[in-house]
Design a protein around this motif. Sequence first.
Motif, PDB file in Angstrom:
ATOM      1  N   LEU A  27       0.986  -0.918   0.193  1.00 44.03           N
ATOM      2  CA  LEU A  27       0.409   0.369  -0.243  1.00 44.03           C
ATOM      3  C   LEU A  27       0.988   1.288  -0.827  1.00 44.03           C
ATOM      4  O   LEU A  27       0.562   2.063  -0.706  1.00 44.03           O
ATOM      5  CB  LEU A  27      -0.647  -0.195   1.437  1.00 44.03           C
ATOM      6  N   ASP A  28       2.244   0.964   0.605  1.00 48.04           N
ATOM      7  CA  ASP A  28       2.836   2.464   1.332  1.00 48.04           C
ATOM      8  C   ASP A  28       3.667   2.459  -0.290  1.00 48.04           C
ATOM      9  O   ASP A  28       3.791   3.914  -0.726  1.00 48.04           O
ATOM     10  CB  ASP A  28       3.771   1.702   2.139  1.00 48.04           C
ATOM     11  N   SER A  29       3.785   1.570  -1.047  1.00 52.83           N
ATOM     12  CA  SER A  29       4.575   1.629  -2.592  1.00 52.83           C
ATOM     13  C   SER A  29       3.897   2.570  -3.269  1.00 52.83           C
ATOM     14  O   SER A  29       4.225   2.900  -4.606  1.00 52.83           O
ATOM     15  CB  SER A  29       4.714   0.462  -2.988  1.00 52.83           C
ATOM     16  N   GLY A  32       3.740   6.438  -1.787  1.00 51.91           N
ATOM     17  CA  GLY A  32       4.695   6.270  -1.083  1.00 51.91           C
ATOM     18  C   GLY A  32       5.856   5.780  -0.666  1.00 51.91           C
ATOM     19  O   GLY A  32       6.268   6.036  -1.573  1.00 51.91           O
ATOM     20  N   ASP A  33       6.757   5.834   0.385  1.00 57.75           N
ATOM     21  CA  ASP A  33       8.267   5.430  -0.018  1.00 57.75           C
ATOM     22  C   ASP A  33       8.235   3.576   0.061  1.00 57.75           C
ATOM     23  O   ASP A  33       8.984   2.999   0.055  1.00 57.75           O
ATOM     24  CB  ASP A  33       9.214   6.064   0.786  1.00 57.75           C
ATOM     25  N   GLY A  34       7.280   2.847   0.315  1.00 60.28           N
ATOM     26  CA  GLY A  34       7.071   2.203   0.395  1.00 60.28           C
ATOM     27  C   GLY A  34       7.744   1.149   2.394  1.00 60.28           C
ATOM     28  O   GLY A  34       7.846  -0.207   1.937  1.00 60.28           O
ATOM     29  N   ASP A  35       8.040   1.767   3.000  1.00 63.36           N
ATOM     30  CA  ASP A  35       8.619   1.211   4.006  1.00 63.36           C
ATOM     31  C   ASP A  35       7.153   1.524   5.823  1.00 63.36           C
ATOM     32  O   ASP A  35       8.246   0.836   6.052  1.00 63.36           O
ATOM     33  CB  ASP A  35       9.043   2.312   4.663  1.00 63.36           C
ATOM     34  N   HIS A  36       5.635   1.796   4.966  1.00 62.64           N
ATOM     35  CA  HIS A  36       5.292   1.655   5.946  1.00 62.64           C
ATOM     36  C   HIS A  36       5.228   0.089   7.138  1.00 62.64           C
ATOM     37  O   HIS A  36       5.589  -0.427   8.033  1.00 62.64           O
ATOM     38  CB  HIS A  36       3.809   1.640   6.074  1.00 62.64           C
ATOM     39  N   GLY A  37       5.092  -0.918   6.129  1.00 63.41           N
ATOM     40  CA  GLY A  37       5.066  -2.512   6.691  1.00 63.41           C
ATOM     41  C   GLY A  37       6.467  -2.792   7.862  1.00 63.41           C
ATOM     42  O   GLY A  37       6.237  -3.641   8.523  1.00 63.41           O
TER      43      GLY A  37
HETATM   44 MG   LIG Z   1       5.981   5.904   4.283  1.00 66.82          MG
END
Ligand SMILES: [Mg+2]
Length: 209
Positions: A27-29, A32-37
């Motif tokens: 979802l963050d990818s 955003g920058d894909g680091d949330h998980g």
């Molecule tokens: Mg992020």
Amino acid sequence: MNAIEVKHWFRRYADRILEKKNELTDLDSAVGDGDHGVNLARGWKAIGNEMETFDGGVSDIFLLVSRTLISKVGGASGPLYGTAFLRMSAVLRGKEQIGKDDWPGLLKAGCEGIGQRGRVNGGEKTMYDVWLAVTEAAEKKEPEEATLALRLLEAARKKAEEIIELQATKGRAAYLGERSIGHRDPGAESTVLLFEALHDTVSNPGGRP
Ligand SMILES: [Mg+2]
């Protein structure tokens, strides 16, 4: 909800975050920058381990969660969640447990912490929208904790769905402009999981699922 149940809640949430790590990252990818998980998994894995042995009171548990999130979770979500748990810890100071009547003030404190730290007022398509919906749901009187937890979960899910159609105006997703419309917000989704874990805990107070 006593300290043991609060620890069950946070261990369940840690399990949920680890299960959903890749989904949250996807979802963050997209926005955003894909680091949330990855970021949340790092913090909540550490918290899950701490919950096995920690024997402080309810306020101390929230404080430990806050400190761990702030030190281990990067990006925007570490400070935002960290501030929420810090404010909630302050509300619980001196209390043996979270009573039924404590929930509105507790969630309001967390919600306000996120609003101030993130400089959001609602409608920006962030986790704050979900926290606000849950806080409003908590203000309605409920006869039992289980009913209250269900109401909170339903409010969280409903709001996370509603904001899919919003354009993000805060955070990295805002760079996408109109292209953010139609995407789920990762922070809103990880907030829903927190209330799923709460609902599971009050529905099955004996232990983990
Ligand atoms: Mg992020």
